[in-house]
Design a protein around this motif. Structure first.
Motif, mmCIF file in Angstrom:
data_model
loop_
_atom_site.group_PDB
_atom_site.id
_atom_site.type_symbol
_atom_site.label_atom_id
_atom_site.label_comp_id
_atom_site.label_asym_id
_atom_site.label_seq_id
_atom_site.Cartn_x
_atom_site.Cartn_y
_atom_site.Cartn_z
ATOM 1 N N THR A 144 0.843 -1.184 0.000
ATOM 2 C CA THR A 144 0.000 0.000 0.000
ATOM 3 C C THR A 144 0.883 1.239 0.000
ATOM 4 O O THR A 144 1.858 1.318 0.765
ATOM 5 N N PHE A 145 0.540 2.206 -0.856
ATOM 6 C CA PHE A 145 1.336 3.424 -0.990
ATOM 7 C C PHE A 145 0.424 4.639 -0.848
ATOM 8 O O PHE A 145 -0.623 4.724 -1.493
ATOM 9 N N LYS A 146 0.823 5.555 0.011
ATOM 10 C CA LYS A 146 0.019 6.749 0.254
ATOM 11 C C LYS A 146 0.130 7.706 -0.931
ATOM 12 O O LYS A 146 1.215 7.941 -1.452
ATOM 13 N N ILE A 147 -1.004 8.240 -1.342
ATOM 14 C CA ILE A 147 -1.041 9.258 -2.390
ATOM 15 C C ILE A 147 -1.262 10.603 -1.703
ATOM 16 O O ILE A 147 -2.379 10.923 -1.289
ATOM 17 N N ASP A 148 -0.180 11.363 -1.539
ATOM 18 C CA ASP A 148 -0.294 12.660 -0.879
ATOM 19 C C ASP A 148 -0.425 13.757 -1.923
ATOM 20 O O ASP A 148 -0.546 13.500 -3.129
ATOM 21 N N SER A 153 -0.119 16.001 -7.485
ATOM 22 C CA SER A 153 0.348 17.088 -8.349
ATOM 23 C C SER A 153 1.183 16.596 -9.526
ATOM 24 O O SER A 153 1.562 17.401 -10.387
ATOM 25 N N LEU A 154 1.483 15.288 -9.568
ATOM 26 C CA LEU A 154 2.218 14.745 -10.711
ATOM 27 C C LEU A 154 1.345 14.849 -11.951
ATOM 28 O O LEU A 154 0.217 14.399 -11.978
ATOM 29 N N ARG A 155 1.900 15.444 -12.980
ATOM 30 C CA ARG A 155 1.107 15.768 -14.161
ATOM 31 C C ARG A 155 1.311 14.729 -15.267
ATOM 32 O O ARG A 155 2.428 14.345 -15.604
ATOM 33 N N LYS A 211 -10.508 15.725 -7.151
ATOM 34 C CA LYS A 211 -9.769 15.440 -5.909
ATOM 35 C C LYS A 211 -8.348 16.008 -5.939
ATOM 36 O O LYS A 211 -7.466 15.527 -5.216
ATOM 37 N N GLY A 212 -8.089 16.977 -6.778
ATOM 38 C CA GLY A 212 -6.773 17.598 -6.825
ATOM 39 C C GLY A 212 -5.769 16.885 -7.705
ATOM 40 O O GLY A 212 -4.595 17.274 -7.751
ATOM 41 N N PHE A 213 -6.178 15.839 -8.435
ATOM 42 C CA PHE A 213 -5.256 15.080 -9.278
ATOM 43 C C PHE A 213 -5.016 15.791 -10.611
ATOM 44 O O PHE A 213 -5.939 16.324 -11.221
#
Length: 388
Positions: A144-148, A153-155, A211-213
């Protein structure tokens, strides 16, 4: 006797010495004296009176709508929006290509990807057949990896490169010579809209994500499966996206594998959504687009991604803090219901209410702690810990 103001200032000082916001609140709650509340209008209000008045006002903002019979009115208006969405809205009530629920007899090992609003999960899953195994399936290995906010903000391709690196780290030991001819089969749960005109269960074009993605930036309209496969191939992984479904649809399908009576899947996390197994005739025919006639001849039902968070425009009861959140949001009308109920936004609504309380009641000595000055700095995980 120690005053309420002294206790709040002490809590603020401990916060500034490095304690977390939660710990500072707990310090206050454990040491705050009980101050009398005066009912005499001629007497000046105590700090406790001011705080109590604020809480009464806040309760009215949040619950007054329900006590005035607003829920029934809201329900009727929401049902009307549901009907319109089922028949014509291209952004919601999206029919997947999946027309059947699992039989429970499926078996084998597959790679499962779950891309949520705050977490990426990568798992190797073994299906064991419901009729021969008590549990039906098991997770062989999962990371499991957190998406902060930095990941959000990765485009464009940068986000999928980040994904591929985590996938590689998880499945590297189980690659066992997968090639272009014999790739590792992958099922993807995608917590965001995809182009509804799917022509297979493994296809789907990227849509704006919310969601800010920023991952869909410069890639809107590109095939999601091909984008992930290419990113993995650059890491030396040969994978094939066998199925792409929304996260709510994945919840429905996975539950139906072990519980065949399942007909709905509900997501209550960073976002909010529902998938439903509905009669094909419930959905407007144009929303099925270019599917072959053979699909319609065999399908009686279809799994529908409702995109529940998109409903509620112009009918939702908004508090003053909801309106502040909406005013500062880059896409204020994209997901009206999600702004009010999902994990991504509840912490921010609470932060805005706290800023209001600090300004009007003088809590925290009337000074905004540094940890509350940044938008979205108070997350819903912290609220969950407080509630627990």
């Amino acid at each position: 006797m120690t005053s309420l103001r002294d206790v709040l200032v002490a809590a603020l000082k401990s916060l500034l010495r490095g304690k977390s916001f939660l710990r500072a609140l707990l310090t206050f709650w454990k040491t705050s004296p009980v101050l009398p509340v005066s009912n005499d209008a001629s007497q000046p209000k105590t700090p406790r009176d001011v705080v109590a008045d604020f809480l009464v006002d806040a309760e009215h903002h949040f619950l007054g709508y329900t006590s005035a019979g607003g829920l029934e009115e809201f329900s009727q208006k929401l049902k009307h929006q549901f009907r319109e969405g089922l028949w014509s809205d291209p952004a919601c009530m999206l029919p997947s290509y999946n027309s059947q629920l699992p039989t429970g007899r499926e078996s084998g090992q597959y790679l499962a990807l779950d891309v949520g609003g705050s977490t990426l999960r990568v798992a190797l899953v073994e299906l064991r057949r419901r009729d021969v195994s008590e549990c039906g399936s098991r997770i062989v290995r999962m990371n499991t990896f957190k998406i902060d906010n930095d990941v959000r903000s990765l485009r464009g391709a940068e986000f999928f490169e980040w994904m591929a690196e985590r996938i590689h780290g998880t499945v590297e030991r189980s690659e066992n010579g997968h090639t272009t001819e014999h790739p590792l089969l992958v099922g993807l749960a995608w917590s965001f809209p995809i182009e509804p005109r799917q022509t297979s269960s493994r296809g789907g074009k990227l849509c704006p994500m919310g969601k800010g993605f920023l991952a869909a930036d410069d890639l809107v309209g590109e095939d999601l499966g091909e984008t992930i496969q290419l990113a993995c191939l650059q890491k030396g992984l040969h994978v094939e996206l066998s199925a792409i479904v929304n996260d709510s649809s994945a919840t429905l399908l996975s539950a139906a594998y072990t519980t065949p009576s399942t007909r709905f899947g509900l997501i209550l996390g960073t976002g909010v959504n529902i998938a439903a197994h509905l009669p094909v005739a419930t959905i407007g025919r144009p929303k099925y687009s270019d599917r072959p006639s053979s699909w319609h001849e065999t399908a009686s039902h279809v799994i529908v991604n409702t995109e529940l968070g998109m409903f509620g425009k112009d009918i939702l009861p908004l508090t003053k803090w909801d309106k502040l959140l909406k005013a500062a949001h880059p896409r204020p009308d994209f997901q009206p219901l999600e702004h009010l109920v999902s994990g991504y936004y509840l912490g921010e609504i609470c932060r805005l209410a706290l800023l209001d309380a600090i300004a009007t009641t003088g809590i925290f000595g009337g000074t905004v702690p540094p940890s509350l000055q940044t938008p979205y700095s108070l997350d819903t995980e912290t609220l969950s810990l407080i509630e627990a």
